[in-house]
Structures are given as structure tokens and as C-alpha cells.
Design a protein around this motif. Structure first.
Motif, PDB file in Angstrom:
ATOM      1  N   LEU A   1      -1.826  -4.113 -12.496  1.00  0.00           N
ATOM      2  CA  LEU A   1      -1.220  -4.608 -11.274  1.00  0.00           C
ATOM      3  C   LEU A   1      -1.481  -6.103 -11.171  1.00  0.00           C
ATOM      4  CD1 LEU A   1      -1.322  -2.918  -7.787  1.00  0.00           C
ATOM      5  CD2 LEU A   1      -1.641  -5.375  -8.023  1.00  0.00           C
TER       6      LEU A   1
ATOM      7  N   ALA B   1       2.822   7.256  -6.705  1.00  0.00           N
ATOM      8  CA  ALA B   1       1.642   7.893  -7.311  1.00  0.00           C
ATOM      9  C   ALA B   1       2.029   8.945  -8.342  1.00  0.00           C
ATOM     10  CB  ALA B   1       0.769   8.514  -6.218  1.00  0.00           C
TER      11      ALA B   1
ATOM     12  N   LEU C   1      -5.267   2.451  -6.259  1.00  0.00           N
ATOM     13  CA  LEU C   1      -4.839   3.003  -7.552  1.00  0.00           C
ATOM     14  C   LEU C   1      -5.904   3.931  -8.131  1.00  0.00           C
ATOM     15  CD1 LEU C   1      -3.096  -0.027  -9.344  1.00  0.00           C
ATOM     16  CD2 LEU C   1      -2.016   2.019  -8.402  1.00  0.00           C
TER      17      LEU C   1
ATOM     18  N   LEU D   1       2.314   1.938  -3.487  1.00  0.00           N
ATOM     19  CA  LEU D   1       1.394   2.607  -4.414  1.00  0.00           C
ATOM     20  C   LEU D   1       1.324   4.102  -4.098  1.00  0.00           C
ATOM     21  CD1 LEU D   1      -1.560   0.052  -4.695  1.00  0.00           C
ATOM     22  CD2 LEU D   1       0.533   0.218  -6.049  1.00  0.00           C
TER      23      LEU D   1
ATOM     24  N   LEU E   1      -5.875  -3.066  -3.330  1.00  0.00           N
ATOM     25  CA  LEU E   1      -4.790  -2.380  -4.031  1.00  0.00           C
ATOM     26  C   LEU E   1      -5.309  -1.654  -5.271  1.00  0.00           C
ATOM     27  CD1 LEU E   1      -2.000  -5.120  -3.772  1.00  0.00           C
ATOM     28  CD2 LEU E   1      -2.165  -2.994  -2.466  1.00  0.00           C
ATOM     29  N   LYS E   2      -6.211  -2.281  -5.993  1.00  0.00           N
ATOM     30  CA  LYS E   2      -6.797  -1.636  -7.171  1.00  0.00           C
ATOM     31  C   LYS E   2      -7.606  -0.405  -6.771  1.00  0.00           C
ATOM     32  CE  LYS E   2      -6.886  -2.926 -10.931  1.00  0.00           C
ATOM     33  NZ  LYS E   2      -6.052  -2.599 -12.114  1.00  0.00           N
TER      34      LYS E   2
ATOM     35  N   GLU F   1       0.834  -1.200   0.000  1.00  0.00           N
ATOM     36  CA  GLU F   1       0.000   0.000   0.000  1.00  0.00           C
ATOM     37  C   GLU F   1       0.875   1.260   0.000  1.00  0.00           C
ATOM     38  OE1 GLU F   1      -2.328  -0.692   3.469  1.00  0.00           O
ATOM     39  OE2 GLU F   1      -3.893  -1.809   2.396  1.00  0.00           O
TER      40      GLU F   1
ATOM     41  N   GLN G   1      -4.676   6.370 -10.921  1.00  0.00           N
ATOM     42  CA  GLN G   1      -3.753   5.528 -11.687  1.00  0.00           C
ATOM     43  C   GLN G   1      -4.531   4.444 -12.432  1.00  0.00           C
ATOM     44  OE1 GLN G   1      -0.389   5.777 -11.964  1.00  0.00           O
ATOM     45  NE2 GLN G   1      -0.274   7.604 -10.688  1.00  0.00           N
TER      46      GLN G   1
END
Length: 489
Positions: free
Chosen positions: A460, A411, A451, A407, A447-448, A404, A456
């Protein structure tokens, strides 16, 4: 509805007419306009008119004959090559220069000069023809001209070679023997040389035949001992135009002493010193550099674009010297896959990433035994790699909070479009085995989501352990993309 076939052009009809009588075609070459040579050669090649091919090689009005681009589409390489080489024999044996003699190079590479035949076969105006072959190349030459063979430049035969078998195939065997018998009048030039087979003796014999200064890319991907390396490195130093070098699996002798190891290192690095154009260096499982990497780095004579040190045994001092090397400050690709950093401080890696932050596009840290502690140190440096496009560090023991943070720290790296990350520790049910699919799907979704919040759109993928059978990795998106072994089962 099928499109009606275009009628043959006049030049094609003329070529077909000539080839009905090979003796007439050969006799007509002295008066044949330059523009008609390539179309006639194409027709003779397609029809396997050997006598016409031999005569056309001798009268070829251009500096280069790109025969390899045609042979790529034909299975009878041996027959075509033999006709061309017999034509060259007749050319080299003449004491009087033929009227159109301009040929300097026979190019047997299959992936170059495709446009030459496409342009000529399609028909072009004379202005386009002259533009294609270069200023003055389409002008007629004097009828006869005496020559002194003592000052003639050797004919170049250019080919890319790839050895995959223990023995050479019929095509290469014939070519090598032909070149060997004409040493001095013919130079064998190899731009790309790849070796995947043993014994190495075939490779060493080849190095004695080719013009080493012509080699631009060399890949040697087969296990060899340091004694073989010692026989090879003097040849390496003569490859002064080398752009890419790949060496793999150089094994140390069982009882190698420090004196012998120092000798091998000095022998190898002294030849690197002569490679002024080297930009891509790949060393895989080359372990004699452990503790000596600084010697090689000092011998780099130009900035590298790619540095790949994979599955090599390195010390912390090696990574420190690497981070201080001036000739790696403009790297576009850095691959340290399989370099164990478990007992190495992450500081040298952090300094290295800061050094290449303005240019690095691809970074591979797979299977480096990195932990959360390592990543917490290098995360700020990763965030400064503004040009990074692909980042992979699968096979490391990393927790979900560190992923985390990764990411968040990257960024601002807007170029990053592909991240291959390890399945977090929280997704495993135990110390061994595959991740739990349900748990992994939840973590992947988190995680998605991060993003998306960061704006983003990068891909991934989370990687599991390596397959023990094929060495490939299963990736999760979040559904598993199985390795070939699982697909065959």
C-alpha cells in the motif's frame, strides 16, 4: 580456479578450416550437410567473411534466416545487412532455382529466434535438427530445378520499426531504398511499428512501403492534427491483423465545426470496424471522440482485453455507452487516467465495474477528480472485482474514512497485491503543497493495521501531487520515495 576451456568441436574446426579459403567455402556449399550451415554461418558472421555470407544466403536450406538475432550483438549492422541483401539480389536474379533454395523470409528482428542459433551452435543430433526445422525441412532437395519467376512468392523481409528521430538512420535508409527498388519481388513486413518523431511524412511514406496486413502492433505517440489523422485512417483499415493500437495527442483544428467533427469520427470508426483481431486499444488525449464514443464502441468487432482512454474529454453519455458495450465485458485492464468525472454521475462507472468484475486485473483511475461521494457509490462494485491485482487512483481528493472503507470492501479480493492510493485529505496542512510527513506516517500506519487485521499482505503506497517539472509522483511508504527531480537536486 578457472574452469578449463573446452576444445573446439569438430564442426567448429571444419568451419574454421573452410573459412581460411573463402573461395573453397563458397564452392563447398553445394555439398555441405544441412546441419553444418548454421555453425558455418555463425563463424562467417563473426569473422565478417562477406563473400561467404552472400553465398550462404543464396544457399540457405531453411525457410527463415533469423539475421536480426545476430545483428543485435554486432555494431556493424550496415556491413552485415549489405552482405545479406547482396546475396538476396543474386538469389532473386537467378532463373534457375538453386539446389537448396528454401528461403522465404529474412527476419531482421533482434528479439526473436534466439533459440535457433543457440541450438545449432551447441550441436544437436540429426533427430533434434529435424525436429527444430520441421518435418522434411532437413531433407536434401533435387540438384537443379527450373523455375518460372511469374509464380514465385515474394521474399518477406521482417523487421520491427521504431522511429524516434526526425530522419532515418543509415541502417533503415539503406534497407528502405533496397526494398523500394525491388517492389513486387520483396515484401517489407513489420509486426511492431512505433512512431515517436515528427514530421509525420516519414511515417506516411513508410506506410506506402510496408505490407499493412502484417502489422500487429502500432504505437503512434506524437502530436498530430485531425487532417493528418484523415490521411492515416485509410491505411489503418488495411491493418486487418492489428492486435494493439495506440494513438495519442490528436489535436482539433481551431475552428472545427460540428460537420467536420462528425466526418472525422465517422472516418475513424469506419476503419475500426475492419479490425477483427483488435484486443488492446489505447487512446491518449484524443478529444474528437467527446460525445461520440458510442460510434467507436459499436464498431468494435471483437472483445477487448485492454481499454485505455487517458486524458480524453468525455461526457457522461460516453461513460454510459461504455458501460453498456458488450465487447468490453471481458476486460483485463481498464485505464481511465485523467478523465475528469467531477461533474459526471458515478453511476456509469459503477455499472462498468460491475460488468468487468469477473475478469478485471488492473484498474487505473488516477487524476479523475473523484471525490468521497463518487467512491461511496463505486465501493461495492470494487469489492466485487474478484481478479483485481493492481488498483491505482492517486491524484483524487479522498478522505481517510473512505480509504478505510475501501480496504474493508476489498478484503475479499485476495488477488489484489498493489494499491496506489492518494494521500488522504487529512494529511495535508493546506490546499496546496506536500502532505505533512508525520501526519501521513500515522495515517499510513492505521491503514496498514487494518490490512493486517483483515489478513491482507498487499503493498500500500500513498501518492502525493505530481511533480511540476517531470510529471512523476512522490509516493510514501511512509517515507517519501522522491521523483528523479528531487534526487538530482
Amino acid at each position: 580456479m578457472r574452469k578449463p576451456r573446452s576444445p573446439p568441436r569438430l564442426v567448429e574446426q571444419a568451419g574454421q578450416s573452410l573459412l581460411r579459403d573463402e573461395a573453397l567455402a563458397v564452392a563447398a556449399l553445394d555439398e555441405l550437410p544441412t546441419e553444418l550451415f548454421p555453425p558455418l554461418f555463425l563463424a562467417a558472421f563473426a569473422g565478417r567473411h562477406s563473400q561467404t555470407l552472400k553465398a550462404m544466403v543464396q544457399a540457405w536450406p531453411f525457410p527463415c534466416l533469423p539475421l536480426g538475432a545476430l545483428m543485435k550483438t554486432q555494431k556493424t549492422h550496415q556491413e552485415t545487412l549489405q552482405a545479406a541483401l547482396e546475396g538476396l539480389d543474386g538469389l532473386l536474379a537467378q532463373k534457375i532455382r538453386p539446389m537448396r533454395w528454401k528461403l522465404k523470409m529474412l527476419d531482421l528482428r533482434g528479439n526473436v529466434h534466439q533459440d535457433f542459433w543457440i541450438l545449432w551452435s551447441g550441436g544437436r543430433t540429426r533427430a533434434q535438427v529435424i525436429s527444430l526445422v520441421g518435418p522434411g525441412e532437413a531433407q536434401p532437395m533435387p540438384k537443379r530445378q527450373k523455375v518460372d519467376h511469374s509464380w514465385m512468392h515474394p521474399l518477406e523481409v521482417v523487421i520491427d520499426l521504431c522511429f524516434k528521430e526526425d530522419t532515418l538512420d543509415e541502417f533503415l535508409t539503406y534497407l528502405m531504398e533496397w526494398v523500394k527498388q525491388r517492389k513486387g519481388s520483396v515484401h517489407l513486413c513489420c509486426r511492431k511499428l512505433k512512431v515517436f518523431a515528427k514530421p509525420m511524412q516519414n511515417f506516411m511514406n513508410l506506410l506506402k512501403m510496408v505490407q499493412l496486413q502484417c502489422i500487429q502492433e502500432l504505437d503512434v505517440s506524437c502530436t498530430w492534427k485531425q487532417t493528418v489523422l484523415g490521411s492515416f485512417v485509410p491505411h489503418l483499415g488495411q491493418m486487418v491483423n492489428l492486435y494493439r493500437l495506440l494513438l495519442s495527442h490528436v489535436c482539433e483544428p481551431p475552428c472545427s465545426c460540428f460537420t467536420e467533427e462528425d466526418h472525422h469520427v465517422a472516418q475513424f470508426t469506419s476503419q475500426i470496424f475492419r479490425l477483427h483481431f483488435l484486443q488492446e486499444l489505447y487512446l491518449d488525449s484524443v478529444n474528437f471522440l467527446k460525445g461520440h464514443l458510442d460510434q467507436m464502441l459499436r464498431c468494435l468487432m471483437s472483445p477487448l482485453e485492454t481499454l485505455s482512454l487517458t486524458y480524453c474529454q468525455l461526457q457522461e453519455s460516453d461513460l454510459m455507452h461504455l458501460s453498456l458495450c458488450m465487447n468490453i465485458s471481458h476486460l483485463k485492464r481498464l485505464d481511465l487516467c485523467g478523465i475528469s468525472m467531477l461533474d459526471i454521475s458515478p453511476e456509469p462507472l459503477k455499472v462498468l465495474l460491475e460488468k468487468v468484475s469477473a475478469t478485471l486485473q488492473t484498474l487505473d483511475l488516477d487524476e479523475c477528480e473523484l471525490t468521497d461521494a463518487h467512491f461511496n457509490v463505486i465501493l461495492p462494485a470494487l469489492g466485487s472485482c474478484s481478479q483485481l491485482r493492481t488498483f491505482s487512483f492517486c491524484g483524487n481528493s479522498i478522505s481517510m474514512p473512505v480509504l478505510e472503507n475501501l480496504l474493508q470492501n476489498t478484503a475479499r479480493v485476495r488477488q489484489l497485491h498493489l494499491g496506489l492510493y492518494p494521500a488522504p485529505l487529512e494529511s495535508y496542512q493546506g490546499l496546496h503543497g506536500a502532505p505533512h510527513l508525520g501526519r501521513l506516517a500515522d495515517l499510513h500506519a492505521r491503514l496498514k493495521s487494518i490490512l493486517q487485521e483483515l489478513g491482507q499482505t498487499r503493498t500500500l503506497l500513498l501518492g502525493g501531487p505530481l511533480c511540476t517539472q517531470c510529471g512523476n509522483r512522490t509516493f510514501y511508504d511512509p517515507k517519501p520515495m522522491q521523483c528523479p527531480c528531487h534526487r538530482r537536486a
